[in-house]
Write a protein that holds these residues in place. Structure first.
Motif, PDB file in Angstrom:
ATOM      1  N   CYS A   1      14.051  16.862  13.100  1.00 47.11           N
ATOM      2  CA  CYS A   1      15.216  16.835  12.199  1.00 47.11           C
ATOM      3  C   CYS A   1      15.705  15.414  11.929  1.00 47.11           C
ATOM      4  CB  CYS A   1      16.353  17.678  12.759  1.00 47.11           C
ATOM      5  SG  CYS A   1      17.110  16.962  14.232  1.00 47.11           S
ATOM      6  N   CYS A   2      15.419  14.507  12.822  1.00 50.88           N
ATOM      7  CA  CYS A   2      15.938  13.143  12.703  1.00 50.88           C
ATOM      8  C   CYS A   2      14.844  12.101  12.492  1.00 50.88           C
ATOM      9  CB  CYS A   2      16.709  12.755  13.960  1.00 50.88           C
ATOM     10  SG  CYS A   2      18.050  13.886  14.328  1.00 50.88           S
ATOM     11  N   ALA A   3      13.609  12.486  12.464  1.00 52.91           N
ATOM     12  CA  ALA A   3      12.500  11.549  12.482  1.00 52.91           C
ATOM     13  C   ALA A   3      12.448  10.625  11.293  1.00 52.91           C
ATOM     14  CB  ALA A   3      11.172  12.307  12.605  1.00 52.91           C
ATOM     15  N   ASP A   4      12.856  11.075  10.140  1.00 46.40           N
ATOM     16  CA  ASP A   4      12.643  10.272   8.942  1.00 46.40           C
ATOM     17  C   ASP A   4      13.918   9.873   8.237  1.00 46.40           C
ATOM     18  OD1 ASP A   4       9.850  10.347   9.244  1.00 46.40           O
ATOM     19  OD2 ASP A   4       9.874  12.414   8.522  1.00 46.40           O
ATOM     20  N   HIS A   5      15.014   9.782   8.982  1.00 49.86           N
ATOM     21  CA  HIS A   5      16.271   9.363   8.370  1.00 49.86           C
ATOM     22  C   HIS A   5      16.468   7.894   8.557  1.00 49.86           C
ATOM     23  CE1 HIS A   5      17.731  13.445   7.577  1.00 49.86           C
ATOM     24  NE2 HIS A   5      17.041  13.747   8.641  1.00 49.86           N
TER      25      HIS A   5
ATOM     26  N   PRO B   1      11.077  10.854  -2.226  1.00 48.25           N
ATOM     27  CA  PRO B   1      11.210   9.809  -1.202  1.00 48.25           C
ATOM     28  C   PRO B   1      10.050   9.845  -0.206  1.00 48.25           C
ATOM     29  CG  PRO B   1      13.299  10.913  -1.540  1.00 48.25           C
ATOM     30  CD  PRO B   1      12.259  11.712  -2.283  1.00 48.25           C
ATOM     31  N   HIS B   2       9.546   8.655   0.106  1.00 45.64           N
ATOM     32  CA  HIS B   2       8.431   8.517   1.037  1.00 45.64           C
ATOM     33  C   HIS B   2       8.384   7.088   1.553  1.00 45.64           C
ATOM     34  CE1 HIS B   2       6.812   7.320  -2.892  1.00 45.64           C
ATOM     35  NE2 HIS B   2       5.987   6.533  -2.217  1.00 45.64           N
ATOM     36  N   LEU B   3       7.346   6.748   2.281  1.00 46.06           N
ATOM     37  CA  LEU B   3       7.194   5.404   2.845  1.00 46.06           C
ATOM     38  C   LEU B   3       5.965   4.724   2.278  1.00 46.06           C
ATOM     39  CD1 LEU B   3       7.902   6.448   6.525  1.00 46.06           C
ATOM     40  CD2 LEU B   3       9.420   5.105   5.078  1.00 46.06           C
TER      41      LEU B   3
ATOM     42  N   VAL C   1       0.865  -1.182   0.000  1.00 44.65           N
ATOM     43  CA  VAL C   1       0.000   0.000   0.000  1.00 44.65           C
ATOM     44  C   VAL C   1       0.898   1.228   0.000  1.00 44.65           C
ATOM     45  CG1 VAL C   1      -1.788   1.287   1.241  1.00 44.65           C
ATOM     46  CG2 VAL C   1      -1.767  -1.222   1.346  1.00 44.65           C
ATOM     47  N   ASP C   2       0.718   2.117  -0.981  1.00 42.72           N
ATOM     48  CA  ASP C   2       1.515   3.335  -1.040  1.00 42.72           C
ATOM     49  C   ASP C   2       0.593   4.540  -1.160  1.00 42.72           C
ATOM     50  OD1 ASP C   2       3.321   5.378  -1.419  1.00 42.72           O
ATOM     51  OD2 ASP C   2       4.463   4.350  -2.984  1.00 42.72           O
ATOM     52  N   ALA C   3       0.570   5.350  -0.093  1.00 44.16           N
ATOM     53  CA  ALA C   3      -0.201   6.594  -0.075  1.00 44.16           C
ATOM     54  C   ALA C   3       0.742   7.794  -0.034  1.00 44.16           C
ATOM     55  CB  ALA C   3      -1.151   6.602   1.120  1.00 44.16           C
ATOM     56  N   ALA C   4       2.001   7.595  -0.462  1.00 41.43           N
ATOM     57  CA  ALA C   4       3.019   8.649  -0.478  1.00 41.43           C
ATOM     58  C   ALA C   4       3.177   9.288   0.898  1.00 41.43           C
ATOM     59  CB  ALA C   4       2.709   9.701  -1.543  1.00 41.43           C
ATOM     60  N   THR C   5       3.211   8.461   1.926  1.00 46.12           N
ATOM     61  CA  THR C   5       3.323   8.936   3.303  1.00 46.12           C
ATOM     62  C   THR C   5       4.736   9.461   3.556  1.00 46.12           C
ATOM     63  OG1 THR C   5       1.739   7.221   3.892  1.00 46.12           O
ATOM     64  CG2 THR C   5       2.903   8.281   5.690  1.00 46.12           C
ATOM     65  N   ALA C   6       4.824  10.682   4.087  1.00 47.79           N
ATOM     66  CA  ALA C   6       6.119  11.347   4.203  1.00 47.79           C
ATOM     67  C   ALA C   6       6.925  10.924   5.427  1.00 47.79           C
ATOM     68  CB  ALA C   6       5.924  12.854   4.216  1.00 47.79           C
ATOM     69  N   GLY C   7       6.290  10.724   6.580  1.00 52.58           N
ATOM     70  CA  GLY C   7       7.043  10.474   7.806  1.00 52.58           C
ATOM     71  C   GLY C   7       6.672   9.187   8.496  1.00 52.58           C
ATOM     72  N   LEU C   8       7.548   8.751   9.406  1.00 50.11           N
ATOM     73  CA  LEU C   8       7.319   7.516  10.150  1.00 50.11           C
ATOM     74  C   LEU C   8       6.036   7.578  10.975  1.00 50.11           C
ATOM     75  CD1 LEU C   8      10.934   6.694  11.383  1.00 50.11           C
ATOM     76  CD2 LEU C   8       9.649   5.552   9.569  1.00 50.11           C
ATOM     77  N   GLY C   9       5.797   8.705  11.640  1.00 50.32           N
ATOM     78  CA  GLY C   9       4.581   8.843  12.449  1.00 50.32           C
ATOM     79  C   GLY C   9       3.329   8.717  11.612  1.00 50.32           C
ATOM     80  N   ASP C  10       3.327   9.356  10.436  1.00 47.69           N
ATOM     81  CA  ASP C  10       2.167   9.259   9.545  1.00 47.69           C
ATOM     82  C   ASP C  10       2.002   7.836   9.006  1.00 47.69           C
ATOM     83  OD1 ASP C  10       1.567  11.945   9.893  1.00 47.69           O
ATOM     84  OD2 ASP C  10       2.674  12.575   8.096  1.00 47.69           O
TER      85      ASP C  10
END
Length: 195
Positions: free
Chosen positions: A191-195, A48-50, A9-18
């Protein structure tokens, strides 16, 4: 590695929390059984996304979930992949296929939901965690071997183990008082959430 049935499933989610929020929302909406694992996977093509992988217990459950997902009226575009099937915008469907490949071919990804995760709250022993969940190993950061079974882990109600070559491994680190804590913190700094 054991054969698995996976839908991407890809909804172009930007961050880990989302991505975590989407994983939990889908699990609730689809009434996924406790035997399902939901993971996140980095998609580097385009922006880049999740994307997510849903590891399902059998082909019949996967078929039901596929039809439920393709029938959703979700705001915003969503791409899906299941075997050779694709659904949604091509770029997102390929991101979903990437998540499936990461999970099935490489045995990789970050687990948001996994069998036994719901019972792992508060502070638990390493041996208890291994016995009660799908986690195969607890690895102590900076150590060559696994964490000892008598050690205690303060879960912070946020366990995000990673699949490594098909094994689910939770990385922990030392904290004050000799207790262990998961390496991934529940609320990382922006600043470090999505690395």
């Amino acid at each position: 590695m054991t054969a698995v049935t996976v839908i991407g499933v890809d909804a172009a989610t930007a961050g880990l929390g989302d991505a975590d929020h989407l994983a939990r929302a889908l699990a609730g909406e689809l009434a996924l059984p406790d035997t399902v694992s939901v993971g996140t996977h980095a998609v580097r093509a385009g922006r880049p996304h999740l994307a997510l992988s849903l590891t399902l217990p059998d082909a019949a459950t996967a078929a039901e979930v596929w039809w439920a997902l393709t029938g959703r009226t979700e705001p915003g575009p969503v791409g899906l992949a299941f075997g050779e099937r694709r659904h949604g915008p091509a770029e997102l469907a390929e991101g979903a296929a990437h998540a499936v490949a990461e999970r099935t071919l490489h045995g990789a990804g970050r687990a948001v939901l996994f069998p036994g995760a719901g019972a792992l709250t508060g502070t638990v022993g390493v041996a208890e965690l291994l016995a009660a969940s799908a986690v195969d190993e607890v690895a102590l950061l900076g150590s060559a071997g696994p964490a000892a079974g008598e050690r205690r882990i303060m879960t912070r109600d946020h366990l995000r183990p990673e699949w490594r070559e098909g094994r689910l491994v939770l990385t922990v680190m030392e904290a004050a008082g000799g207790v262990l804590v998961p390496f991934e913190v529940p609320d990382p700094t922006p600043c470090c959430a999505d690395h």
